[in-house]
Design an enzyme around this catalytic site. Structure first.
Site, PDB file in Angstrom:
ATOM      1  N   THR A   1       0.822  -1.212   0.000  1.00  0.00           N
ATOM      2  CA  THR A   1       0.000   0.000   0.000  1.00  0.00           C
ATOM      3  C   THR A   1       0.853   1.258   0.000  1.00  0.00           C
ATOM      4  O   THR A   1       0.433   2.299  -0.492  1.00  0.00           O
ATOM      5  CB  THR A   1      -0.937  -0.023   1.225  1.00  0.00           C
ATOM      6  OG1 THR A   1      -1.789  -1.164   1.098  1.00  0.00           O
ATOM      7  CG2 THR A   1      -1.795   1.216   1.321  1.00  0.00           C
TER       8      THR A   1
ATOM      9  N   TYR B   1      -8.343   0.105  -3.805  1.00  0.00           N
ATOM     10  CA  TYR B   1      -7.118   0.579  -4.442  1.00  0.00           C
ATOM     11  C   TYR B   1      -6.289  -0.623  -4.838  1.00  0.00           C
ATOM     12  O   TYR B   1      -6.576  -1.749  -4.435  1.00  0.00           O
ATOM     13  CB  TYR B   1      -6.322   1.485  -3.481  1.00  0.00           C
ATOM     14  CG  TYR B   1      -5.784   0.749  -2.286  1.00  0.00           C
ATOM     15  CD1 TYR B   1      -6.557   0.545  -1.150  1.00  0.00           C
ATOM     16  CD2 TYR B   1      -4.491   0.222  -2.286  1.00  0.00           C
ATOM     17  CE1 TYR B   1      -6.074  -0.156  -0.060  1.00  0.00           C
ATOM     18  CE2 TYR B   1      -4.000  -0.464  -1.203  1.00  0.00           C
ATOM     19  CZ  TYR B   1      -4.791  -0.654  -0.093  1.00  0.00           C
ATOM     20  OH  TYR B   1      -4.304  -1.351   0.979  1.00  0.00           O
TER      21      TYR B   1
ATOM     22  N   THR C   1       1.846  -4.204   4.275  1.00  0.00           N
ATOM     23  CA  THR C   1       1.763  -4.443   5.724  1.00  0.00           C
ATOM     24  C   THR C   1       1.238  -5.840   6.071  1.00  0.00           C
ATOM     25  O   THR C   1       1.446  -6.313   7.182  1.00  0.00           O
ATOM     26  CB  THR C   1       0.856  -3.397   6.407  1.00  0.00           C
ATOM     27  OG1 THR C   1      -0.473  -3.512   5.882  1.00  0.00           O
ATOM     28  CG2 THR C   1       1.386  -1.997   6.198  1.00  0.00           C
ATOM     29  N   ASP C   2       0.560  -6.506   5.115  1.00  0.00           N
ATOM     30  CA  ASP C   2      -0.108  -7.767   5.481  1.00  0.00           C
ATOM     31  C   ASP C   2       0.858  -8.871   5.905  1.00  0.00           C
ATOM     32  O   ASP C   2       0.559  -9.641   6.821  1.00  0.00           O
ATOM     33  CB  ASP C   2      -0.977  -8.259   4.312  1.00  0.00           C
ATOM     34  CG  ASP C   2      -2.242  -7.418   4.147  1.00  0.00           C
ATOM     35  OD1 ASP C   2      -2.536  -6.593   5.040  1.00  0.00           O
ATOM     36  OD2 ASP C   2      -2.936  -7.584   3.133  1.00  0.00           O
TER      37      ASP C   2
ATOM     38  N   LYS D   1       0.839  -7.448  12.943  1.00  0.00           N
ATOM     39  CA  LYS D   1      -0.278  -6.625  12.480  1.00  0.00           C
ATOM     40  C   LYS D   1      -1.514  -7.096  13.228  1.00  0.00           C
ATOM     41  O   LYS D   1      -1.896  -8.270  13.132  1.00  0.00           O
ATOM     42  CB  LYS D   1      -0.461  -6.766  10.964  1.00  0.00           C
ATOM     43  CG  LYS D   1      -1.530  -5.837  10.412  1.00  0.00           C
ATOM     44  CD  LYS D   1      -1.587  -5.860   8.891  1.00  0.00           C
ATOM     45  CE  LYS D   1      -2.633  -4.865   8.406  1.00  0.00           C
ATOM     46  NZ  LYS D   1      -2.730  -4.806   6.942  1.00  0.00           N
TER      47      LYS D   1
ATOM     48  N   GLU E   1       4.758 -27.606  28.381  1.00  0.00           N
ATOM     49  CA  GLU E   1       3.982 -28.330  29.391  1.00  0.00           C
ATOM     50  C   GLU E   1       4.576 -29.718  29.566  1.00  0.00           C
ATOM     51  O   GLU E   1       5.246 -30.223  28.657  1.00  0.00           O
ATOM     52  CB  GLU E   1       2.522 -28.432  28.938  1.00  0.00           C
ATOM     53  CG  GLU E   1       1.834 -27.081  29.023  1.00  0.00           C
ATOM     54  CD  GLU E   1       0.425 -27.085  28.463  1.00  0.00           C
ATOM     55  OE1 GLU E   1       0.004 -28.135  27.941  1.00  0.00           O
ATOM     56  OE2 GLU E   1      -0.219 -26.039  28.554  1.00  0.00           O
TER      57      GLU E   1
HETATM   58  C1  SIN Z   1      -0.959  -3.016   2.906  1.00  0.00           C
HETATM   59  O1  SIN Z   1       0.152  -2.801   2.454  1.00  0.00           O
HETATM   60  O2  SIN Z   1      -1.383  -2.373   3.892  1.00  0.00           O
HETATM   61  C2  SIN Z   1      -1.909  -4.064   2.360  1.00  0.00           C
HETATM   62  C3  SIN Z   1      -1.494  -4.668   1.081  1.00  0.00           C
HETATM   63  C4  SIN Z   1      -0.188  -5.392   1.165  1.00  0.00           C
HETATM   64  O3  SIN Z   1       0.122  -5.969   2.206  1.00  0.00           O
HETATM   65  O4  SIN Z   1       0.522  -5.412   0.152  1.00  0.00           O
END
Ligand code: SIN
Length: 325
Positions: A13, A26, A92-93, A165, A281
């Site tokens: 993103t 997007y 971010t994923d 995340k 455990e």
């Molecule tokens: C993001 O970047 O927030 C979502 C899409 C991705 O991980 O490429």
């Protein structure tokens, strides 16, 4: 002093475009590294950049192919004495997975920082430029060395082992566990909490460009042993259980895993809970299982893959690696 930063772009993103400042949908990975660095040039940062496009994709599609390109590119930058630090732009994923894999396989002699954004570049309130400016601050700081791979999101710096995340939307989507952030950062300030923790400068594991097959089983109420057996199949070398609570699993699933353990399958118990500390455990000894401690299932999978790739198959030795947080 002006620092020399190598920027390796993978998409996400942070390089995404919506076509409108208020659109919901997007496409990730649209802006090239050249165009991105042109925009960054307008921020007046005290750094010079050299950019390389490793990929330009949604991070849901990142995997061994991109990692096999990224790792040597970072190594080349770290070995270049004119380079002060490395920034990797990333979706971010799966950012936490790339960050952790690199953390385990890179030396900690110079800053390596992963950064992303939650809003595409043409959205109102785009967070990518601020996050990037923050990442430059971190990558330019010699005090960032010795802390392994770092992740910068939303004015906070996280260790790769801790970062995850935790929200699907919003600019505060990342958290650290068990350590929260290790520093606070803005484009004009950087405050570390504590000393560097990587006392050995070298990589913890040798890089492997052909990681063995390890799967993650997400436990749910009513999960049966046969489904798990089918999922594991004949080629998996190990499996991580995203168990309920403290890494617990239904008895038929435990029995199937014990049976497969007898055939050499390596089994790590993690938790599907968000902040899931899973301790060893007494039954783990008899079952031959390993406890993931603070690692979430997706990170436990990467550590197990690297251990197997580096010839470690004894559960006691694997447990030691998971304990060593
Ligand atoms: C993001 O970047 O927030 C979502 C899409 C991705 O991980 O490429």
């Amino acid at each position: 002093m002006t620092s020399q930063i190598t920027v390796l772009a993978t998409g996400g993103t942070i390089a995404g475009i919506a076509g409108s400042a208020i659109a919901k949908d997007y496409a990730a990975g649209q802006i090239s590294i050249e165009d991105y660095l042109d925009q960054v040039g307008g921020l007046g940062l005290e750094a010079e950049f050299s950019g390389q496009q490793i990929a330009n994709i949604d991070s849901a599609d990142i995997g061994p192919k991109e990692w096999n390109a990224l790792h040597p590119a970072i190594m080349a930058a770290l070995n270049d004495e004119t380079c002060d630090g490395v920034i990797v732009t990333h979706g971010t994923d799966t950012l936490e997975e790339t960050a952790f894999l690199l953390d385990l396989t890179l030396p900690a002699n110079k800053p390596v920082v992963l950064v992303g954004a939650m809003r595409p570049a043409d959205a109102v309130g785009y967070d990518g430029l601020r996050n990037f400016a923050n990442a430059v601050r971190v990558a330019s700081d010699p005090a960032a060395a010795g802390r392994g791979v770092l992740v910068v999101m939303g004015d906070r710096v996280f260790g790769a082992r801790d970062v995850r995340k935790v929200r699907t939307r919003g600019t505060d989507a990342f958290r650290g566990f068990p350590r929260e952030s290790v520093a606070l950062v803005t484009p004009s300030s950087l405050e570390w909490f504590g000393a560097p923790w990587r006392t050995q400068g070298g990589a913890q594991f040798a890089w492997c460009d052909d990681l063995p097959e390890v799967g993650v089983v997400h436990v749910h109420a009513g999960l049966d042993g046969q489904s798990v057996g089918r999922f594991i199949g004949d080629t998996m070398r190990g499996v991580v259980i995203a168990g309920v609570g403290e890494g617990n699993l239904p008895e038929p699933v435990r029995q199937e895993l014990v049976r497969r353990r007898g055939e050499g399958l390596l089994v790590v118990r993690a938790s599907r809970a968000d902040e899931g500390l899973v301790d060893r455990e007494p039954e783990d000894e008899a079952n031959g299982f390993v406890a993931a401690r603070a690692l979430n299932p997706q990170k436990a999978r990467l550590l197990l893959q690297l251990l197997i790739a580096n010839g470690v198959s004894d559960p006691a030795a694997i447990q030691q690696a998971f304990d060593g947080s």
